[in-house]
Motif scaffolding. Structure first.
Motif, short mmCIF file in Angstrom:
data_model
loop_
_atom_site.label_atom_id
_atom_site.label_comp_id
_atom_site.label_asym_id
_atom_site.label_seq_id
_atom_site.Cartn_x
_atom_site.Cartn_y
_atom_site.Cartn_z
N LYS A 116 0.82 -1.21 0.00
CA LYS A 116 0.00 0.00 0.00
C LYS A 116 0.86 1.27 0.00
O LYS A 116 0.54 2.25 -0.67
N ASP A 117 1.96 1.27 0.73
CA ASP A 117 2.83 2.45 0.78
C ASP A 117 3.38 2.80 -0.60
O ASP A 117 3.51 3.98 -0.94
N PHE A 118 3.69 1.77 -1.40
CA PHE A 118 4.22 2.02 -2.74
C PHE A 118 3.16 2.64 -3.64
O PHE A 118 3.46 3.52 -4.46
N TYR A 119 1.92 2.17 -3.52
CA TYR A 119 0.84 2.76 -4.31
C TYR A 119 0.67 4.23 -3.95
O TYR A 119 0.55 5.10 -4.83
N ASP A 120 0.67 4.52 -2.65
CA ASP A 120 0.44 5.89 -2.20
C ASP A 120 1.54 6.83 -2.64
O ASP A 120 1.29 7.96 -3.08
N GLU A 121 2.78 6.37 -2.54
CA GLU A 121 3.92 7.23 -2.85
C GLU A 121 4.08 7.47 -4.35
O GLU A 121 4.61 8.50 -4.77
N SER A 122 3.63 6.52 -5.18
CA SER A 122 3.84 6.61 -6.63
C SER A 122 2.57 6.96 -7.40
O SER A 122 2.58 6.97 -8.63
N SER A 123 1.47 7.20 -6.68
CA SER A 123 0.14 7.39 -7.32
C SER A 123 -0.20 6.16 -8.16
O SER A 123 -0.72 6.27 -9.27
N GLY A 124 0.12 5.00 -7.61
CA GLY A 124 -0.15 3.74 -8.29
C GLY A 124 -1.43 3.10 -7.80
O GLY A 124 -2.37 3.79 -7.39
N GLY A 125 -1.46 1.78 -7.83
CA GLY A 125 -2.67 1.08 -7.41
C GLY A 125 -2.69 -0.37 -7.86
O GLY A 125 -1.64 -1.01 -7.96
N VAL A 126 -3.87 -0.85 -8.17
CA VAL A 126 -4.08 -2.25 -8.55
C VAL A 126 -4.75 -2.31 -9.91
O VAL A 126 -5.65 -1.53 -10.21
N THR A 127 -4.29 -3.25 -10.74
CA THR A 127 -4.89 -3.48 -12.06
C THR A 127 -5.42 -4.91 -12.11
O THR A 127 -4.71 -5.86 -11.77
N LEU A 128 -6.66 -5.05 -12.53
CA LEU A 128 -7.26 -6.37 -12.74
C LEU A 128 -7.11 -6.73 -14.21
O LEU A 128 -7.49 -5.97 -15.09
N SER A 129 -6.56 -7.91 -14.45
CA SER A 129 -6.28 -8.32 -15.83
C SER A 129 -6.67 -9.78 -16.01
O SER A 129 -7.40 -10.35 -15.24
N GLY A 130 -6.18 -10.38 -17.09
CA GLY A 130 -6.54 -11.77 -17.36
C GLY A 130 -5.66 -12.41 -18.40
O GLY A 130 -4.56 -11.92 -18.64
N GLY A 131 -6.23 -13.44 -19.07
CA GLY A 131 -7.61 -13.77 -19.22
C GLY A 131 -8.51 -12.58 -19.50
O GLY A 131 -8.12 -11.57 -20.02
N GLU A 132 -9.76 -12.74 -19.10
CA GLU A 132 -10.73 -11.65 -19.21
C GLU A 132 -11.43 -11.49 -17.88
O GLU A 132 -12.23 -12.33 -17.48
N VAL A 133 -11.13 -10.39 -17.19
CA VAL A 133 -11.67 -10.15 -15.86
C VAL A 133 -13.19 -10.05 -15.88
O VAL A 133 -13.86 -10.43 -14.91
N LEU A 134 -13.78 -9.60 -16.98
CA LEU A 134 -15.23 -9.48 -17.06
C LEU A 134 -15.93 -10.83 -17.00
O LEU A 134 -17.11 -10.91 -16.67
N SER A 135 -15.21 -11.90 -17.31
CA SER A 135 -15.79 -13.24 -17.24
C SER A 135 -16.01 -13.69 -15.79
O SER A 135 -16.72 -14.66 -15.54
N GLN A 136 -15.35 -13.01 -14.87
CA GLN A 136 -15.55 -13.28 -13.44
C GLN A 136 -15.98 -11.99 -12.75
O GLN A 136 -15.49 -11.65 -11.66
N ALA A 137 -16.89 -11.29 -13.40
CA ALA A 137 -17.30 -9.95 -12.96
C ALA A 137 -17.82 -9.89 -11.53
O ALA A 137 -17.45 -8.97 -10.79
N PRO A 138 -18.71 -10.80 -11.07
CA PRO A 138 -19.23 -10.67 -9.70
C PRO A 138 -18.12 -10.63 -8.65
O PRO A 138 -18.15 -9.80 -7.73
#
Length: 295
Positions: A116-138
């Motif tokens: 979390k500290d790295f995301y905050d310091e770099s204005s980063g975050g989390v990316t959902l990818s795949g495969g196809e993430v929409l296929s497991q949307a719920p």
């Protein structure tokens, strides 16, 4: 609630702004011939065999409780994954590798929050990818809600291939869409990817009209969408939709070995890679059309 995840990649710098963790969802409804992650295509856990390590000693066959491993054409073939089997112990030469794991949101969040500290310091975050993430949307939607509670920037790399209802619900918690665009022509899209692009384009229009930050990503594939005329047609379509940024992804062969591990034929195995310098004219066409185009 669980989802099949095949990788959680930390310290990524190419899947959205800042330092990011990328969560790769297993399973994809598209069948792109150039897919660099063939282990992401199936919606189930798979077992790979590294034939460069395999000595054909057949220890894995003798000790496999489910009788799901065979020697076919002098190659070890795993017909099905057995959740009760310890594959690390089956092969004395470490040739077997499990791809995919059923994980809970709590487990994924615990891993994400370590950085979390790295995301905050770099204005980063989390990316959902795949495969196809929409296929497991719920599952993905609930994961995104958990991320937003922690004030984490959420990006999603997607083909946009889902029903309008699913897509509409999905983008409510997304800060950035990295939107794959394979082809502007419906027939050519279906020939190479197994599905048409009509729903994909409709969902892209909907995201833009709802003021979602969208970057179009175009994998540039030799003899498929790599001509300067293709660049013109892509530009016209994307401008009409309202896209301003385009990320070009030159075709590469990074996934070649994975097809061998899975025992799959790879239609693109003899196709030379492309490099940014090969696509400078392609990029310039898009820039001339008024688009922010980059590698």
């Amino acid at each position: 609630m669980k989802s099949c995840i095949f990788n959680i990649q930390k310290f990524s710098l190419h899947d959205g702004p800042g330092i990011r963790t990328v969560v790769f969802f297993k399973g994809c409804p598209l069948t792109c011939k150039w897919c660099s992650n063939p282990e992401s295509q199936k919606f189930r856990i798979q077992v790979l065999c590294d034939h460069s390590k395999c000595t054909k000693c057949q220890t894995c066959i003798k000790n496999n409780k489910a009788n799901s491993i065979e020697l076919i054409d002098n190659k070890i073939i795993i017909k099905a994954y057995d959740p009760n089997e310890n594959y690390d112990m089956l092969c004395p030469y470490n040739a077997l590798q499990v791809e995919g794991e059923e994980l809970k949101i709590e487990t994924i969040m615990k891993e994400i929050m370590k950085d979390k500290d790295f995301y905050d310091e770099s204005s980063g975050g989390v990316t959902l990818s795949g495969g196809e993430v929409l296929s497991q949307a719920p599952f993905a939607i609930e994961l995104m809600k958990a991320l937003k509670k922690e004030h984490i920037h959420v990006a999603a790399e997607t083909t946009g291939y889902a029903t309008h209802e699913v897509f509409n619900e999905f983008i409510k918690n997304v800060d950035l869409l990295l939107y794959d665009m394979k082809h502007y022509d419906t027939i050519k899209h279906k020939e190479a990817c197994g599905v048409s692009n009509e729903t994909i384009i409709e969902n892209m229009r909907f995201a833009v009209s709802n003021h979602i930050d969208v970057i179009a990503r175009i994998p540039v594939i030799p003899n498929y969408n790599d001509s300067l005329e293709d660049a013109v047609q892509f530009s016209r379509l994307l401008k009409d939709i309202g896209i301003k940024k385009i990320n070009l992804l030159p075709f590469h062969q990074f996934g070649l070995n994975k097809y061998e591990l899975l025992g799959l034929e790879y239609a693109m195995k003899d196709v030379p890679q492309l490099y940014p310098e090969d696509l400078e004219d392609y990029k310039q066409v898009m820039i001339n059309e008024g688009l922010d185009c980059y590698f």
